[in-house]
Write a protein that holds these residues in place. Structure first.
Motif, PDB file in Angstrom:
ATOM      1  N   LEU A  18     -10.697  -6.917   0.129  1.00 51.44           N
ATOM      2  CA  LEU A  18      -9.386  -7.064   0.728  1.00 51.44           C
ATOM      3  C   LEU A  18      -8.387  -7.499  -0.338  1.00 51.44           C
ATOM      4  O   LEU A  18      -8.722  -8.247  -1.238  1.00 51.44           O
ATOM      5  CB  LEU A  18      -9.413  -8.101   1.854  1.00 51.44           C
ATOM      6  N   SER A  19      -7.162  -7.016  -0.187  1.00 48.96           N
ATOM      7  CA  SER A  19      -6.077  -7.411  -1.077  1.00 48.96           C
ATOM      8  C   SER A  19      -4.937  -7.990  -0.265  1.00 48.96           C
ATOM      9  O   SER A  19      -4.706  -7.588   0.877  1.00 48.96           O
ATOM     10  CB  SER A  19      -5.566  -6.215  -1.872  1.00 48.96           C
ATOM     11  N   CYS A  20      -4.222  -8.919  -0.857  1.00 47.63           N
ATOM     12  CA  CYS A  20      -3.068  -9.535  -0.214  1.00 47.63           C
ATOM     13  C   CYS A  20      -1.981  -9.662  -1.265  1.00 47.63           C
ATOM     14  O   CYS A  20      -2.084 -10.495  -2.167  1.00 47.63           O
ATOM     15  CB  CYS A  20      -3.447 -10.903   0.345  1.00 47.63           C
ATOM     16  N   ALA A  21      -0.967  -8.829  -1.151  1.00 50.53           N
ATOM     17  CA  ALA A  21       0.089  -8.786  -2.153  1.00 50.53           C
ATOM     18  C   ALA A  21       1.371  -9.382  -1.588  1.00 50.53           C
ATOM     19  O   ALA A  21       1.821  -9.004  -0.503  1.00 50.53           O
ATOM     20  CB  ALA A  21       0.328  -7.348  -2.589  1.00 50.53           C
ATOM     21  N   ALA A  22       1.968 -10.305  -2.342  1.00 51.57           N
ATOM     22  CA  ALA A  22       3.230 -10.901  -1.933  1.00 51.57           C
ATOM     23  C   ALA A  22       4.378 -10.039  -2.428  1.00 51.57           C
ATOM     24  O   ALA A  22       4.323  -9.498  -3.530  1.00 51.57           O
ATOM     25  CB  ALA A  22       3.338 -12.311  -2.488  1.00 51.57           C
ATOM     26  N   SER A  23       5.392  -9.928  -1.609  1.00 47.86           N
ATOM     27  CA  SER A  23       6.559  -9.153  -2.003  1.00 47.86           C
ATOM     28  C   SER A  23       7.348  -9.904  -3.064  1.00 47.86           C
ATOM     29  O   SER A  23       7.128 -11.084  -3.307  1.00 47.86           O
ATOM     30  CB  SER A  23       7.450  -8.887  -0.794  1.00 47.86           C
ATOM     31  N   GLY A  24       8.306  -9.195  -3.665  1.00 47.17           N
ATOM     32  CA  GLY A  24       9.061  -9.779  -4.757  1.00 47.17           C
ATOM     33  C   GLY A  24       9.860 -10.999  -4.385  1.00 47.17           C
ATOM     34  O   GLY A  24      10.188 -11.806  -5.248  1.00 47.17           O
ATOM     35  N   SER A  25      10.161 -11.150  -3.088  1.00 53.42           N
ATOM     36  CA  SER A  25      10.964 -12.297  -2.673  1.00 53.42           C
ATOM     37  C   SER A  25      10.129 -13.560  -2.556  1.00 53.42           C
ATOM     38  O   SER A  25      10.658 -14.654  -2.391  1.00 53.42           O
ATOM     39  CB  SER A  25      11.666 -12.003  -1.343  1.00 53.42           C
TER      40      SER A  25
END
Length: 113
Positions: A18-25
């Motif tokens: 699983l991956s969890c990517a945070a947005s640029g904000s």
């Protein structure tokens, strides 16, 4: 603001990441981690990792799951090996920054026997 991916259907004994990517904000998250919720059960913490790499696992995950993160990419990963039918659940990632907790959408993990 957190994008989870990588769920799916796998046979018992198989693996998923699983991956969890945070947005640029959202940046410089402190703790990141994963909860899961199976039908009819309470949400439970599966694993967490701090910004300096300290990890914590639920007893059910120890020895089978590995959490990691790439701070440059603001992304956390959950490598799940030796999956069991009881791992079937919706997995939710989170990230903390100061007193704010951000949640990703759930991703379904289904393990068939």
């Amino acid at each position: 603001q957190l994008q989870a991916s990588g769920g799916g259907l796998v046979q018992a004994g198989g693996s998923l990441r699983l991956s969890c990517a945070a947005s640029g904000s959202i940046f410089s998250l402190d703790s990141m981690g994963w909860y899961r919720q199976a039908p009819g059960k309470q949400r439970e913490l599966v694993a967490s990792i701090t910004s300096d790499g300290s990890t914590n696992y639920a007893d059910s995950a120890k020895g089978r799951f590995t959490i990691s993160r790439d701070n440059a990419r603001n992304t956390a990963y959950l490598q799940m090996n030796s999956l069991k039918p009881e791992d079937t659940a919706v997995y939710y990632c989170y990230g903390d920054r100061y007193s704010t907790r951000y949640w990703g959408q759930g991703t379904q993990v289904t393990v068939s026997s």
